[in-house]
Write an enzyme that holds these catalytic residues in place. Sequence first.
Site, PDB file in Angstrom:
ATOM      1  N   THR A  51       0.851  -1.201   0.000  1.00 13.78           N
ATOM      2  CA  THR A  51       0.000   0.000   0.000  1.00 13.78           C
ATOM      3  C   THR A  51       0.882   1.244   0.000  1.00 13.78           C
ATOM      4  OG1 THR A  51      -1.870  -1.054   1.082  1.00 13.78           O
ATOM      5  CG2 THR A  51      -1.636   1.307   1.442  1.00 13.78           C
ATOM      6  N   HIS A  94      -7.233 -11.000  -2.124  1.00 13.58           N
ATOM      7  CA  HIS A  94      -6.678 -10.631  -0.809  1.00 13.58           C
ATOM      8  C   HIS A  94      -7.602 -11.165   0.287  1.00 13.58           C
ATOM      9  CE1 HIS A  94      -4.746  -8.631   2.382  1.00 13.58           C
ATOM     10  NE2 HIS A  94      -4.669  -7.402   1.925  1.00 13.58           N
ATOM     11  N   ASN A 103      -4.634 -10.399   6.400  1.00 15.96           N
ATOM     12  CA  ASN A 103      -4.396  -9.134   7.114  1.00 15.96           C
ATOM     13  C   ASN A 103      -5.624  -8.464   7.706  1.00 15.96           C
ATOM     14  OD1 ASN A 103      -1.761  -9.586   6.502  1.00 15.96           O
ATOM     15  ND2 ASN A 103      -1.679  -8.185   4.766  1.00 15.96           N
ATOM     16  N   TYR A 132      -8.729  -8.092   6.576  1.00 15.65           N
ATOM     17  CA  TYR A 132      -9.717  -7.441   5.706  1.00 15.65           C
ATOM     18  C   TYR A 132     -10.924  -8.374   5.501  1.00 15.65           C
ATOM     19  CZ  TYR A 132      -6.035  -4.076   5.591  1.00 15.65           C
ATOM     20  OH  TYR A 132      -5.099  -3.164   6.009  1.00 15.65           O
ATOM     21  N   ASN A 184      -4.749  -5.628  12.475  1.00 11.89           N
ATOM     22  CA  ASN A 184      -6.170  -5.271  12.390  1.00 11.89           C
ATOM     23  C   ASN A 184      -7.028  -6.047  13.388  1.00 11.89           C
ATOM     24  OD1 ASN A 184      -6.053  -3.176  10.486  1.00 11.89           O
ATOM     25  ND2 ASN A 184      -5.964  -4.640   8.776  1.00 11.89           N
TER      26      ASN A 184
HETATM   27  C1  PHB Z   1      -2.093  -1.091   4.918  1.00  7.17           C
HETATM   28  O1  PHB Z   1      -2.471  -0.219   4.153  1.00  7.17           O
HETATM   29  O2  PHB Z   1      -1.589  -0.843   6.011  1.00  7.17           O
HETATM   30  C2  PHB Z   1      -2.234  -2.488   4.504  1.00  7.17           C
HETATM   31  C3  PHB Z   1      -2.952  -2.753   3.374  1.00  7.17           C
HETATM   32  C4  PHB Z   1      -3.111  -4.054   2.974  1.00  7.17           C
HETATM   33  C5  PHB Z   1      -2.548  -5.065   3.716  1.00  7.17           C
HETATM   34  C6  PHB Z   1      -1.817  -4.785   4.843  1.00  7.17           C
HETATM   35  C7  PHB Z   1      -1.673  -3.490   5.239  1.00  7.17           C
HETATM   36  O3  PHB Z   1      -2.700  -6.310   3.349  1.00  7.17           O
END
Ligand code: PHB
Length: 357
Positions: A26, A173, A176, A178, A233
């Site tokens: 990112t 994805h 992490n 999401y 997260n």
């Molecule tokens: C972030 O923007 O911090 C981020 C985005 C996607 C990810 C991990 C971190 O998989």
Amino acid sequence: MINTLFTPLQVGAYTLPNRIIMAPLTRMRAPQATPTDLMATYYRQRASAGLIITEATAISPQAIGYPNIPGIFTEEHVAAWQKITSAVHAENGTVFLQLWHVGRISHPDFHGGELPVAPSAIAPQGQAVTFNGMQAFVTPRALALEELPSIVNQYRYAAQLAKAAGFDGVEIHSANGYLLDQFLRDGSNQRTDSYGGSFENRYRLLQEVTQAVVDVWGADKVGLRLSPSGTFNDMSDSDPTALFTYVVEQLNSFNLAYLHLVDALESDIRHGAKVVDLAVLRAAYQGCLLVCGGYDQARGHQAIADGLADAVAYGELYIANPDLVGRFKQNAPLNKPDASTYYGGDEHGYTDYPFLT
Ligand code: PHB
């Protein structure tokens, strides 16, 4: 012969020249969710990677949770990404787009005051990054059962647009913390319908999304990312080894281009992660396996030589070293990344890291 990071690798439809993968990163440099010409320069500079996986890219307006992340849900996005895929192809690179829905890792500011969506109405601990600074996460709205087909359709549509934009494939994805990861783990999914409870139910949305994306692209051009040990997260699960072993065994039937696993990070261990042993998932998964998570060159070679992984993705090293493959080959010194320029900003700390001369 012992394989190394420099041994070519068949990944689904593609023969990669090496096993050094650019991890999704990112960078928050896409105003109005639209990729820029500067991003084309950035990705072109890194085209010697065996495979580039782009930064996580929002599949719909609802999927957004950070300022200036790119999207793949309008014709303008397609036209802007076309310049990037052309730039990478001009250097003989291969590039997959990472398809992203943040779920609860968002803020009403991104959604005209509406709540972010999630499997269950459980607020993560922590703060969202917004255009108005850091703000506490809110309690998200639990998605209704009737809404889930529209989530699958968001992935399908974004996958179609990614094809129109000239990508070589896509990565789903599901890591992490999401949306798809929120469905998998019982710390964030406490649904009592057919999408919560058992492993089978928690996996259902990922199964449907993967099927939809495979229908668009063919399995040999689709990768998928999981972070079994991740605590980022505010993620947790009561039995991640059993859960992710089940998920990986189910994914076998898709015969995807690759599975991409984020290994336990130091920060996960500090946060008391129940670490899932990569070797367990390696044994359960029958296809091509990418790993990442703070590896250096030596550890990358070792993971491949030991058969723990087929390829290794590098994140921070790719921020500062566009020619990482050449530097590894020559055992040349590496540029140090400047963390203050990771997120947002201009070419500084983005496209101005020096190449080896
Ligand atoms: C972030 O923007 O911090 C981020 C985005 C996607 C990810 C991990 C971190 O998989």
